[in-house]
Design a protein around this motif. Structure first.
Motif, short mmCIF file in Angstrom:
data_model
loop_
_atom_site.label_atom_id
_atom_site.label_comp_id
_atom_site.label_asym_id
_atom_site.label_seq_id
_atom_site.Cartn_x
_atom_site.Cartn_y
_atom_site.Cartn_z
N PRO A 208 44.50 39.63 55.23
CA PRO A 208 44.24 39.29 53.82
C PRO A 208 42.97 39.94 53.32
O PRO A 208 41.92 39.84 53.95
CB PRO A 208 44.13 37.76 53.84
CG PRO A 208 44.89 37.34 55.07
CD PRO A 208 44.67 38.43 56.07
N SER A 209 43.08 40.63 52.18
CA SER A 209 41.92 41.32 51.63
C SER A 209 41.87 41.28 50.11
O SER A 209 40.94 41.81 49.51
CB SER A 209 41.92 42.78 52.10
OG SER A 209 43.10 43.44 51.66
N ALA A 210 42.87 40.69 49.45
CA ALA A 210 42.93 40.70 47.99
C ALA A 210 41.79 39.87 47.41
O ALA A 210 41.40 38.83 47.96
CB ALA A 210 44.27 40.17 47.50
N GLY A 211 41.27 40.33 46.27
CA GLY A 211 40.22 39.58 45.59
C GLY A 211 40.77 38.54 44.65
O GLY A 211 40.08 37.59 44.29
N ILE A 212 42.02 38.72 44.21
CA ILE A 212 42.66 37.76 43.31
C ILE A 212 43.13 36.57 44.13
O ILE A 212 43.78 36.74 45.18
CB ILE A 212 43.82 38.41 42.56
CG1 ILE A 212 43.32 39.62 41.76
CG2 ILE A 212 44.50 37.42 41.65
CD1 ILE A 212 44.42 40.39 41.07
N ARG A 213 42.82 35.36 43.69
CA ARG A 213 43.09 34.17 44.47
C ARG A 213 44.57 34.02 44.81
O ARG A 213 44.94 33.76 45.97
CB ARG A 213 42.61 32.93 43.71
CG ARG A 213 42.77 31.63 44.51
CD ARG A 213 42.35 30.44 43.68
NE ARG A 213 43.19 30.29 42.50
CZ ARG A 213 42.97 29.41 41.54
NH1 ARG A 213 41.93 28.62 41.61
NH2 ARG A 213 43.78 29.33 40.50
N GLU A 214 45.46 34.19 43.83
CA GLU A 214 46.88 34.00 44.08
C GLU A 214 47.41 35.02 45.08
O GLU A 214 48.20 34.67 45.98
CB GLU A 214 47.68 34.10 42.76
CG GLU A 214 47.47 32.94 41.81
CD GLU A 214 46.18 33.04 41.02
OE1 GLU A 214 45.46 34.07 41.17
OE2 GLU A 214 45.89 32.11 40.23
N LEU A 215 46.99 36.29 44.93
CA LEU A 215 47.44 37.31 45.87
C LEU A 215 46.88 37.05 47.27
O LEU A 215 47.58 37.26 48.27
CB LEU A 215 47.02 38.70 45.39
CG LEU A 215 47.88 39.33 44.29
CD1 LEU A 215 47.29 40.67 43.86
CD2 LEU A 215 49.31 39.53 44.77
N ARG A 216 45.65 36.59 47.33
CA ARG A 216 45.08 36.31 48.65
C ARG A 216 45.82 35.15 49.32
O ARG A 216 46.05 35.17 50.54
CB ARG A 216 43.59 35.99 48.53
CG ARG A 216 42.91 35.87 49.89
CD ARG A 216 41.40 35.76 49.76
NE ARG A 216 40.77 35.78 51.08
CZ ARG A 216 40.45 36.88 51.73
NH1 ARG A 216 40.71 38.06 51.18
NH2 ARG A 216 39.88 36.82 52.92
N GLU A 217 46.18 34.13 48.53
CA GLU A 217 46.96 33.03 49.10
C GLU A 217 48.30 33.53 49.62
O GLU A 217 48.77 33.09 50.67
CB GLU A 217 47.15 31.94 48.05
CG GLU A 217 45.87 31.19 47.70
CD GLU A 217 46.08 30.18 46.59
OE1 GLU A 217 47.20 30.17 46.00
OE2 GLU A 217 45.16 29.40 46.29
N ALA A 218 48.94 34.45 48.86
CA ALA A 218 50.21 35.02 49.32
C ALA A 218 50.01 35.81 50.61
O ALA A 218 50.83 35.73 51.54
CB ALA A 218 50.80 35.90 48.23
N GLU A 219 48.93 36.59 50.67
CA GLU A 219 48.66 37.37 51.89
C GLU A 219 48.38 36.45 53.07
O GLU A 219 48.85 36.71 54.20
CB GLU A 219 47.47 38.29 51.65
CG GLU A 219 47.76 39.46 50.73
CD GLU A 219 46.55 40.34 50.50
OE1 GLU A 219 46.72 41.45 49.96
OE2 GLU A 219 45.43 39.92 50.86
N GLU A 220 47.64 35.37 52.85
CA GLU A 220 47.34 34.44 53.94
C GLU A 220 48.62 33.75 54.43
O GLU A 220 48.81 33.57 55.63
CB GLU A 220 46.31 33.41 53.47
CG GLU A 220 44.93 33.99 53.26
CD GLU A 220 43.96 32.99 52.65
OE1 GLU A 220 44.44 31.91 52.23
OE2 GLU A 220 42.74 33.28 52.60
N ALA A 221 49.49 33.37 53.48
CA ALA A 221 50.76 32.75 53.87
C ALA A 221 51.61 33.74 54.65
O ALA A 221 52.26 33.38 55.65
CB ALA A 221 51.51 32.25 52.63
N LEU A 222 51.64 35.00 54.20
CA LEU A 222 52.42 36.03 54.90
C LEU A 222 51.84 36.28 56.29
O LEU A 222 52.59 36.42 57.27
CB LEU A 222 52.42 37.31 54.08
CG LEU A 222 53.15 38.51 54.70
CD1 LEU A 222 54.62 38.19 54.93
CD2 LEU A 222 53.01 39.75 53.82
N ALA A 223 50.51 36.33 56.40
CA ALA A 223 49.88 36.55 57.71
C ALA A 223 50.21 35.40 58.66
O ALA A 223 50.50 35.62 59.84
CB ALA A 223 48.37 36.69 57.53
#
Length: 466
Positions: A208-223
């Motif tokens: 996870p590296s996105a600065g946008i909160r929603e995208l980071r949450e999606a990346e964390e869920a995917l990870a």
């Protein structure tokens, strides 16, 4: 382009900005029309004041003043006297009277739209208040053609400016969306595609590296999902390898036990009373071991044999299990109790039910012995109109949290250190083959209780699984 997120966002932005400009355009045109008419009144008032200052203005100069004002005549009301100050021939009858003193927004917008939609050049009378208190009322007559052309010209300039603003705004938003949304989303998609090519490779798990909160949450869920999937795949691979090894061992062990089974035939002919008494139990144990090897081989092939249903006495099965486990307990202070009605017969596969009860009792014995404290294991049974119920209860330490979370999962639900959990998984499969279920009734510091339900009626496997 149109199927991309950024392309559609560009089009929608342009459309919405244009729509906003149109909503602004309507009152703007209405305001332009009002200002245009007020300017005509102001010019007419200036022309009339010039005439009032000098009554000797000739007709040519008067006409020039009217042309300058863009009107046909001017009527000025001063001191309650209505006076025609400037006049020239009117080409046709007056079509409409407009009173600018009634300048409500809705009226202005309605009249402006009506003027734009009416292409005919008409004569209108315009009334308003003189500027600088130059009188009580001023009236002029004028043509609508120049007014309409001026409104159209103004509208075209507004629309052109709106189009430029829309395109520039949409383009800037397009760049912003690509930088802030589309590029990170493409990065996530690329990471998913890369992971899909080799899901067992932990290096491909997204960071996870996105600065946008929603995208980071999606990346964390995917990870998190990828980490769990990679672990599950590794566990599955290890289980497959272990299953292959167990199948090979079981195959060789079955051959050894078959040879041992041949020797027991001679032992049964011994004259020693102790040997004659123990030989049948040895034969039964070896027979069960051979059957277990066959079952392990079938389990490795994911082909658990269906139960051979017969009427069997439950008390004798439980007695064999208790006697074997009592010998296995040795000198440990462990007691067994049986509460099985002597006349209870169940419709089941005797060997499979023996394995189920044996697995559960063995687990209970091992759990109690691991504590080093005395304990008790109780096997009881009852029946009702729908099913037979078998309960195995112990006074052990209870199942650990990991065992409860992965109950009945092979190689994950082990209750003791070094345990594989295969016994519980096999037991659950065997009972499901009878249309029943095994469930954990209780597990805490006071002990553990498992409940086996065997239905009396025929139940399909899908219904039993539900």
């Amino acid at each position: 382009m149109l199927n991309s997120l950024s392309g559609r966002f560009l089009i929608l932005t342009t459309v919405f900005v244009m729509l906003a400009e149109v909503l602004i355009f309507v009152p703007s045109v209405a305001r332009f029309r009002e200002d245009y008419l007020l300017l005509r009144l102001e010019r007419a008032q200036i022309a009339s004041l010039a005439l009032l200052a000098d009554d000797m203005i000739d007709q040519d100069l008067e006409q020039e003043l009217l042309d300058n004002a863009g009107v046909f005549n001017v009527v000025l009301r001063r001191d309650e006297v209505r006076q025609l100050v400037l006049s020239s021939p009117i080409p046709e009858q007056i079509h409409e009277t407009i009173d600018l003193r009634d300048n409500r927004p809705f009226t202005l917008i309605r009249d402006a739209l009506a003027r734009l939609l009416d292409p005919a050049d008409r004569i209108i009378r315009v009334m308003g208040n003189p500027v600088q208190d130059g009188g009580l009322l001023i009236e002029v007559t004028m043509e609508t053609g120049p007014l309409r052309m001026a409104m159209i010209d103004y509208g075209l300039r507004i629309l052109a400016l709106s189009a430029v603003i829309s395109v520039v705004t949409a383009f800037l938003l397009f760049l912003a969306v690509r930088a802030l949304l589309v590029r990170p989303i493409k990065g996530v998609v690329g990471a998913m595609q890369s992971y899909a090519t080799a899901p067992e490779d932990a290096r491909r798990i997204i960071t996870p590296s996105a600065g946008i909160r929603e995208l980071r949450e999606a990346e964390e869920a995917l990870a998190s999902m990828q980490t769990q999937l990679t672990g599950a795949l590794k566990q599955k691979e290890r289980m497959a390898q272990l299953g292959g090894a167990v199948s090979k061992i079981s195959h060789d062990l079955r051959n050894m036990l078959t040879s041992a089974q041949l020797f027991t035939d001679r032992i049964e002919g011994s004259d020693d009373p102790l040997v004659r008494r123990m030989a049948p139990k040895l034969v039964n144990s070896i027979t069960r071991a051979v059957n277990l090897c066959e079952t392990v081989l079938a389990f490795g092939r994911v082909e658990e044999p269906p139960p051979a249903l017969n009427r069997v006495g439950l008390a004798s099965i439980v007695s064999d299990v208790v006697e074997a486990e009592r010998l296995a307990a040795g000198e440990h202070d462990l007691s067994f109790s049986e509460d099985i009605p002597a006349s209870m017969t169940i419709r089941a596969d005797g060997e499979q039910i023996y394995r189920v009860i044996s697995n559960l009792v063995r687990n209970a014995r091992q759990a109690i012995i691991s504590t080093g404290k005395p304990g008790e294991i109780c096997i009881s049974a009852s029946e009702d109109d729908d099913a037979w119920w078998i309960r195995i209860t112990d006074t052990g330490p209870g199942l650990p949290a990991k065992a409860r979370d992965h109950l009945f999962q092979p190689f994950q639900g082990g209750a003791t250190k070094g345990g594989s959990g295969l016994g519980l998984a096999i037991s659950a499969d065997l009972v499901r083959g009878h249309g029943g279920r095994v469930e954990l009734a209780k597990s805490d510091g006071d002990g553990t209780s498992f409940l086996i339900r065997l239905p009396k009626s025929n139940v399909s496997l899908p219904e039993a699984a539900e």
